[in-house]
Design an enzyme around this catalytic site. Structure first.
Site, PDB file in Angstrom:
ATOM      1  N   LYS A   1      21.058  32.975  43.423  1.00  0.00           N
ATOM      2  CA  LYS A   1      22.514  33.182  44.244  1.00  0.00           C
ATOM      3  C   LYS A   1      23.100  32.666  44.777  1.00  0.00           C
ATOM      4  O   LYS A   1      22.380  33.451  45.999  1.00  0.00           O
ATOM      5  CB  LYS A   1      22.612  34.763  43.946  1.00  0.00           C
TER       6      LYS A   1
ATOM      7  N   TYR B   1      23.026  35.256  48.588  1.00  0.00           N
ATOM      8  CA  TYR B   1      23.795  36.311  49.245  1.00  0.00           C
ATOM      9  C   TYR B   1      24.131  37.917  48.722  1.00  0.00           C
ATOM     10  O   TYR B   1      23.529  37.458  46.594  1.00  0.00           O
ATOM     11  CB  TYR B   1      25.424  35.957  49.324  1.00  0.00           C
TER      12      TYR B   1
ATOM     13  N   LEU C   1      24.661  33.538  36.064  1.00  0.00           N
ATOM     14  CA  LEU C   1      23.580  34.737  37.242  1.00  0.00           C
ATOM     15  C   LEU C   1      23.214  36.473  35.947  1.00  0.00           C
ATOM     16  O   LEU C   1      23.960  36.971  35.225  1.00  0.00           O
ATOM     17  CB  LEU C   1      24.662  35.462  38.071  1.00  0.00           C
TER      18      LEU C   1
ATOM     19  N   GLU D   1      29.385  32.778  31.401  1.00  0.00           N
ATOM     20  CA  GLU D   1      30.216  33.405  31.872  1.00  0.00           C
ATOM     21  C   GLU D   1      31.439  33.409  33.186  1.00  0.00           C
ATOM     22  O   GLU D   1      32.166  32.367  33.095  1.00  0.00           O
ATOM     23  CB  GLU D   1      28.968  34.083  33.417  1.00  0.00           C
TER      24      GLU D   1
HETATM   25  N1  PMP Z   1      28.108  36.045  37.042  1.00  0.00           N
HETATM   26  C1  PMP Z   1      28.340  35.092  38.482  1.00  0.00           C
HETATM   27  C2  PMP Z   1      28.222  33.586  38.464  1.00  0.00           C
HETATM   28  C3  PMP Z   1      28.841  36.064  39.720  1.00  0.00           C
HETATM   29  O1  PMP Z   1      29.188  35.484  41.049  1.00  0.00           O
HETATM   30  C4  PMP Z   1      28.526  37.388  40.139  1.00  0.00           C
HETATM   31  C5  PMP Z   1      28.609  38.428  40.968  1.00  0.00           C
HETATM   32  N2  PMP Z   1      28.215  38.323  41.988  1.00  0.00           N
HETATM   33  C6  PMP Z   1      28.005  38.132  38.255  1.00  0.00           C
HETATM   34  C7  PMP Z   1      28.036  37.401  37.453  1.00  0.00           C
HETATM   35  C8  PMP Z   1      27.885  39.615  37.914  1.00  0.00           C
HETATM   36  O2  PMP Z   1      27.135  39.534  39.430  1.00  0.00           O
HETATM   37  P1  PMP Z   1      26.607  41.247  40.002  1.00  0.00           P
HETATM   38  O3  PMP Z   1      26.715  42.573  38.530  1.00  0.00           O
HETATM   39  O4  PMP Z   1      25.070  41.526  39.842  1.00  0.00           O
HETATM   40  O5  PMP Z   1      27.170  41.551  40.669  1.00  0.00           O
END
Ligand code: PMP
Length: 286
Positions: free
Chosen positions: A150, A33, A206, A182
């Site tokens: 993701k 996603y 991620l 994270e």
């Molecule tokens: N880490 C994780 C585990 C996440 O789920 C997300 C957001 N989906 C992020 C980091 C941040 O990613 P982004 O800045 O692309 O939203």
């Protein structure tokens, strides 16, 4: 209001959008996603999300059912028909519905399922929460080893949010081998002596699209950035902390495991980065 959503090439009312019970997203969390934010009716960092989507699909050997130009058009059309000024667009692609439940991937002729829907969030940028900051707890990182993909396999992050809620906090930072990986749905940062510290990229986290943009803006503004792992104790003794994500932008973190970080209020670096991120992103939004 009944939203218009997008399912496999068709725009239709949300209550008419149906997916098979054999869909592998439903049975195996076999899907990926993206979440793209909308500010002023425009898409923030669409290209970054499209690129990461392509990478997630490729890492899972999943066919990309849509060209990037068409995907952009679908995003824009959903923003238009649902009249979104500030909000989010959720996109999910699964390996589709095979004829039966089978661990092995289905044959090539099984079509992926693609779904997009909007979430209207007036006031997303001018968030009252960002003015006071949020509180986090630390929890063990018990997710699988390919967090760089993701996937929709989000049960542990959901559990983490519930653990945070039970502790009277807003979110959880996950810890592995003594270091923060994270947040449950965001990338984690601390600031010490003016230096912005965030975990380096690997399969352990991620690769946040907001992270990439924020680090670029920080470097352009001559701020010092160090990409390395940090511990909970280091975070508790930092001058400030924050997280980034496409849906929250830059969010100050003011408490970790009951201990105030810095002065216990949003710090100047986080506040400045939030402003820069919102300003610069709006300028290049499409
Ligand atoms: N880490 C994780 C585990 C996440 O789920 C997300 C957001 N989906 C992020 C980091 C941040 O990613 P982004 O800045 O692309 O939203």
């Amino acid at each position: 209001m009944i939203r218009t959503v997008y399912l496999n090439g068709t725009y239709l009312p949300e209550n008419e959008a149906k997916v098979s019970i054999f869909d592998r997203g439903f049975l195996f969390a076999d899907g990926v996603y993206e979440v793209t934010s909308v500010l002023g009716g425009k898409l923030i960092d669409f290209q970054g999300h499209a690129l990461r989507l392509a990478r997630s699909l490729s890492e899972l050997g999943m066919r990309n059912p849509i060209e990037t130009a068409d995907l952009l058009e679908v995003h824009r059309e959903l923003v238009r028909v649902n009249d979104i000024d500030e909000g989010l667009i959720y996109l999910q692609i699964t390996r589709g519905a095979a004829a039966d439940r089978d661990f092995a991937y289905p044959s090539e002729d099984t079509l992926p399922t693609i779904v997009l829907f909007t979430q209207n969030k007036p006031g997303l940028a001018d968030s009252p929460v960002a003015k006071v900051g949020i509180k986090v707890i630390s929890i063990a990182d018990q997710r699988w080893g390919r967090r760089d993909i993701k996937t929709v396999q989000l049960l542990y992050p959901s559990m983490g949010k519930m653990m945070a809620k039970a502790a009277g906090c807003d979110d959880a930072w996950m810890v592995e081998d003594g270091a923060v990986t994270e947040g449950t749905s965001n990338n984690a940062y601390i600031v010490k002596d003016g230096k912005i510290i965030t975990r380096h990229l690997s399969n352990d986290i991620l690769h946040g699209i907001t992270r990439a943009a924020v680090l670029r803006f920080a470097r352009e503004a001559q701020m010092e950035v160090e990409e390395r792992a940090f511990t909970v104790a280091e975070a508790q003794n930092a001058d400030e902390a924050f997280f980034t994500s496409a849906s929250a932008f830059v969010m100050p973190v003011v408490e970790l495991d009951g201990q105030a970080i810095g002065a216990g209020i949003p710090g100047p670096v986080a506040i400045r980065l939030r402003e820069i991120y919102l300003d610069e992103s709006r300028k290049i939004a499409i």
